[in-house]
Design a protein around this motif. Structure first.
Motif, short mmCIF file in Angstrom:
data_model
loop_
_atom_site.label_atom_id
_atom_site.label_comp_id
_atom_site.label_asym_id
_atom_site.label_seq_id
_atom_site.Cartn_x
_atom_site.Cartn_y
_atom_site.Cartn_z
N CYS A 49 -0.92 4.41 10.85
CA CYS A 49 -1.56 3.11 10.61
C CYS A 49 -3.07 3.24 10.83
CB CYS A 49 -1.02 2.06 11.57
SG CYS A 49 0.41 1.18 10.97
N PHE A 71 0.28 -11.75 11.04
CA PHE A 71 0.11 -11.08 9.74
C PHE A 71 -0.71 -11.96 8.78
CE2 PHE A 71 4.04 -8.42 10.61
CZ PHE A 71 3.37 -7.21 10.64
N TYR A 117 -4.89 5.28 8.21
CA TYR A 117 -5.13 4.53 6.96
C TYR A 117 -5.90 3.22 7.21
CZ TYR A 117 -1.88 7.73 4.64
OH TYR A 117 -1.28 8.86 4.13
N GLY A 158 -1.57 -4.28 10.11
CA GLY A 158 -0.44 -3.57 9.52
C GLY A 158 0.82 -3.64 10.35
N SER A 199 -5.51 -9.86 6.87
CA SER A 199 -4.85 -8.95 5.94
C SER A 199 -4.98 -7.48 6.34
CB SER A 199 -5.42 -9.13 4.53
OG SER A 199 -6.81 -8.84 4.51
N SER A 200 -5.82 -7.19 7.36
CA SER A 200 -5.97 -5.79 7.79
C SER A 200 -4.94 -5.41 8.85
CB SER A 200 -7.38 -5.55 8.35
OG SER A 200 -7.56 -6.21 9.59
N CYS A 234 1.49 -1.64 4.43
CA CYS A 234 1.31 -0.65 5.49
C CYS A 234 2.55 0.23 5.60
CB CYS A 234 1.03 -1.35 6.81
SG CYS A 234 1.01 -0.27 8.24
N TRP A 244 -5.36 0.60 9.20
CA TRP A 244 -4.66 -0.64 9.49
C TRP A 244 -4.82 -0.98 10.97
CZ3 TRP A 244 -2.73 -3.61 5.72
CH2 TRP A 244 -2.39 -3.01 4.49
N TYR A 298 6.24 -4.59 10.43
CA TYR A 298 5.26 -3.96 9.54
C TYR A 298 4.94 -4.86 8.35
CZ TYR A 298 7.28 0.21 11.81
OH TYR A 298 7.76 1.11 12.73
N ARG A 299 3.68 -4.85 7.94
CA ARG A 299 3.31 -5.42 6.65
C ARG A 299 3.82 -4.45 5.57
NH1 ARG A 299 -0.50 -9.10 5.33
NH2 ARG A 299 -1.45 -8.95 7.40
N GLN A 328 2.59 2.67 2.81
CA GLN A 328 1.53 3.67 2.87
C GLN A 328 1.81 4.75 3.91
OE1 GLN A 328 -2.51 2.23 3.54
NE2 GLN A 328 -3.30 3.88 2.25
#
Length: 215
Positions: A111, A47, A114, A54, A51-52, A90, A116, A86-87, A93
């Motif tokens: 994911c 993680f 969106y 998720g 940062s992308s 994410c 991720w 999960y982040r 969202q």
């Protein structure tokens, strides 16, 4: 009744009610797992590296004839429902985890919807003490077909996914249970777990993935 889907997420969501909002990552894990000692450290490192990302997870292994072998029911880029990480951004969202069969597929598809990234780490071998679906009855098998419907797959993707899963489980007649579950859900006009826009994206993604494997 031992059924897949809603109960485990109802339990997860009950626990989630007790958690304050001050977290970076959240994990859903079943009780019948043995994690390698570096599991969560490695998850966090993934993680923090991008940062992308998720979602992150390892792979499930089951014991057979005294050896731990890969529980090979899904593609290598899918994180098993038994252990999901999960982040926070994410997780929020995609709307958290949905208390329905198919929750552990729709989360990854959303994911991707969106944008991720979903990361699987083959070095993380998680021992799964009870094979997936070991005690499921026919009602549970119908639920799998219902889940394919609820993901917006449509008939042909459902048929292909059902055949693949039945063969992986070495129980070809499950194919008919899955299709029956799909048609029952379709006839009852059950609500989908996704919007029409998301369902369109999911169908396109599934077809492209299948074509990629063939060609």
């Amino acid at each position: 009744i031992h059924l897949p889907g809603s109960k485990v997420i109802q339990a997860f969501n009950k626990g989630l009610e007790t958690v304050d909002d001050n977290y970076d990552f959240i994990v859903k894990a079943d009780a019948d797992l043995i994690f390698p000692s570096n599991y969560f450290e490695t998850i966090i490192n993934h993680f923090q590296s991008d940062s992308s990302i998720g979602m992150v997870g390892g792979f499930a292994y089951i014991e057979k004839n005294g050896e731990w072998i890969l529980e090979n029911l899904t593609d290598k880029d899918h994180i098993r429902g038994a252990f999901k990480s999960y982040r926070k951004a994410c997780f929020e969202q995609i709307g958290g985890l949905k208390p329905a069969m198919g929750w552990d597929t729709v989360d990854e598809l959303l994911c991707k919807f969106y944008n991720w990234e979903v990361v699987t780490d083959k070095s993380l071998q998680v021992k799964h003490l009870k094979p997936t679906g070991a005690n499921y009855n026919q009602a549970a098998r119908f639920k799998q077909g219902e889940a394919f419907y609820s993901l917006g797959y449509g008939f042909w993707i459902t048929a292909i996914a059902s055949l693949k899963l039945a063969l992986l489980k070495k129980k070809p007649f499950l194919f008919f249970d899955y299709l029956q579950g799909f048609w029952k859900a379709k006839s009852a006009k059950k609500p989908l777990l996704v919007t029409s826009e998301q369902a369109k994206f999911i169908r396109k993604y599934r077809w492209e993935k299948m074509k990629g494997k063939i060609f």
